[in-house]
Scaffold this active site. Structure first.
Site: not given
Lengths: 284, 324
Positions: A37-39, A229
């Site tokens: 779960l990046d960003g 992501t």
């Protein structure tokens, strides 16, 4: 009146989604999807939200995506919620994240949560000793409460890195084997005094299965798709052991921006390579 | 038409099509394979030619050197030449790893044999190694043969083993000349005897070299590496060299096969042919590696594509889980 239109609209959308999933189900459906779960922070900055708001929006995205996955028939969903490396962040941010996690973990126990809706069994994967006591206790509570669910599985990786997981599994495997050696070496001493031979035999017998027995993620099969992501194409110490043959997908969208279309695209790509990978798996 | 295609394939791979059908009775290796238009790397026109690197791009015109020239001795490899425009020397990756995928599909598309696909791929490796040496990359890893490749057809496996031997013998001089250090990582005990000997000789001969460190993954897989590290540590624990409690990530990393390199973990991984997976190459070592997927099949991967991969790498923001 507005409520009626809204509910009619959302029920239409969910019907269409189910239809889409039925079409997708003509081909193979992945059994296990993992998400990095990046960003969240970049999203918050982009939208001028407050500090920490990005993570909260990210949590909402997570629940939608979980819902889509389970509707589609994906049995295992794994998320990289908090890495051991993330402890390096500013203490205020780490504390915010811990508080958010505690809030959301406790939320999972509520009646209307997604966990009960889909009969999800929850596992918390990682070096849980590194978490503070409230979070750890809440996590253990949820694991216990959902232990009887078996329709779908959610694996939340907290205080996790793959290298820590592998080292830990190796340590446990070696410890286990060490416990078995003294008896055999004593027996061999009685026979022909060749202790060193037995010792070598002993540690040569550590097998793949021994590592897999002790690895935190051993409760799930290897992921079929790993989605990261925000356009970064790296694993960031997530599921290194398990992702040797899985499809890597890195959409440019930030985590809170991810939606159904990304999931569908990932599944279509999976369906494209699946026959070849199945053949290879059978050969090996 | 097929002749033209075959000739151009030969030209690209630097081998004269005139030297076909010749046998190699005097070869040291037992490379039995004969392609329909016989390929023999050993029958290079002259030793002088063998020292030249062919044009790095198939069409010959777009390289910085422009045309072939004889390279002067080793000194030039130590002073790194100016990088192509857009690349910054301080952001060059120390360790680049490559999964060379797509040789067979490339050959099939061109109507060539699988063997020519692999041979063409071999030339590309040589070009990339040359560029890495030139541009200051310290370690280059290539996934030459996986533990899972044994399931391929026997002819292909035999061809590949023969090819590795052939390439090893042919390029030993050049490797020494360019101060390249060779290490073979993987379960070498399962390789054919002549190849094992060759590998051992190559490693011994180049042990003191200080240029590019070339890690050739032969019968390697990430899981094999982790398993052998575990077994090695178990052995050391039994022998009392350290305790179980001492086992940590740093110790574990040293036991992996990549522990022989100064920079064991790749900064950049390139996989060609458009497939987006690791295929059991480095697993532990890829923890923070930037991955670049190229749609081109490996024999088509040229200097421009390599520059594209490097610039993509240089633009990335590496946070390692921490703050920006």
């Amino acid at each position: 009146m507005e409520n009626k239109i809204e509910s009619y609209g959302s029920s239409l959308v969910s019907h269409m989604r189910r239809l889409l999933f039925r079409v997708l189900s003509v081909g193979p459906i992945p059994n296990h999807i993992a998400f990095i779960l990046d960003g969240n922070r970049r999203y918050a900055k982009k939208r001028n939200l407050g500090e920490g708001m990005g993570h909260r929006v990210g949590f909402l995205t997570l629940t939608s995506l979980m819902k889509y996955c389970y509707e589609l028939g994906v049995k295992y969903v794994t998320v990289y919620a908090f890495s051991i490396d993330n402890f390096k962040r500013r203490p205020e941010e780490v504390q915010d994240l811990m508080d958010l996690m505690l809030e959301k973990i406790e939320g999972l126990l509520k009646e209307e949560s997604i966990v009960n809706q889909f009969g999800v069994r929850v596992y918390f994967i990682g070096n849980l000793r590194l978490l503070n006591a409230p979070v750890r206790e809440a996590a253990e509570k949820v694991m216990k409460a959902t232990a009887n669910n078996n329709k779908s599985i959610l694996l939340i990786c907290v205080a996790y890195t793959s290298t820590d997981e592998i080292t830990h599994a190796a340590q446990e495997a070696i410890e286990e084997k060490r416990g078995e050696i003294p008896e055999s070496s004593e027996a061999s001493m009685a026979q022909n005094g060749e202790i060193s031979q037995e010792k070598h035999e002993g540690h040569r017998t550590i097998k793949l299965a021994d590592i897999e027995r002790h690895i935190y993620m051993g409760v799930a099969p290897d992921p079929d798709i790993l989605v990261r992501t925000s356009g970064e194409t790296r694993l960031s110490n997530f599921l290194l052991w398990q992702s040797s043959t899985c499809l890597l997908y890195s959409p440019k969208a930030l985590w809170p921006e991810i939606g159904l279309r990304h999931l569908v695209w990932a599944v279509l790509n999976f369906q494209r390579v699946h026959p070849y990978l199945e053949k290879r798996r059978k050969q090996v | 038409m097929a002749c033209l295609v075959n000739s151009s394939a030969f030209a690209f791979s630097g081998i004269s099509p005139l030297h076909s059908r010749s046998d190699s009775v005097s070869r040291r290796s037992n490379f039995p394979y004969r392609t329909p238009t016989t390929v023999s790397i050993k029958n290079m026109p002259s030793k002088q030619d063998a020292l030249r690197f062919p044009p790095l791009c198939q069409h010959g015109g777009t390289t910085r050197q422009g045309r072939r020239k004889t390279l002067s001795p080793i000194k030039s490899m130590q002073d790194h030449e100016a990088l192509p425009e857009g690349l910054k020397p301080e952001l060059m990756p120390k360790h680049v790893a490559i999964i060379l995928d797509g040789n067979r599909r490339w050959a099939k598309e061109k109507g060539l044999s699988m063997e020519l696909g692999h041979l063409s791929g071999g030339r590309v490796i040589k070009n990339i190694a040359f560029l890495c040496n030139k541009w200051g990359v310290k370690v280059l890893s290539i996934f030459a043969f996986s533990t899972e490749n044994w399931t391929r057809p026997k002819e292909e496996v035999d061809f590949l083993m023969g090819l590795f031997e052939e390439v090893g013998q042919t390029y030993m001089d050049e490797v020494t000349r360019y101060n390249v250090k060779i290490s073979a990582i993987g379960d070498k005990s399962k390789l054919p005897e002549p190849l094992q000997e060759l590998v051992a000789t190559a490693e011994e001969t180049t042990r003191g070299n200080t240029g590019l460190h070339l890690l050739v993954a032969l019968n390697y897989s990430g899981r094999y590496d982790i398993m052998q590290a575990t077994k090695s540590i178990a052995g050391k624990v039994k022998d009392g060299i350290f305790q179980v409690e001492d086992i940590n990530e740093i110790l574990f990393e040293k036991e992996l096969k990549t522990g022989c390199a100064k920079f064991p973990n790749p900064d950049l991984l390139i996989r060609t042919s458009g497939e987006q997976r690791i295929s059991n190459f480095y697993l532990w070592q890829l923890a923070y590696t930037e991955i670049f997927f190229s749609k081109k099949k490996f024999p088509d991967f040229n200097e421009e594509d390599f520059i594209e991969a490097l610039s993509s790498f240089q633009k990335r923001e590496r946070r390692y889980g921490g703050n920006k």
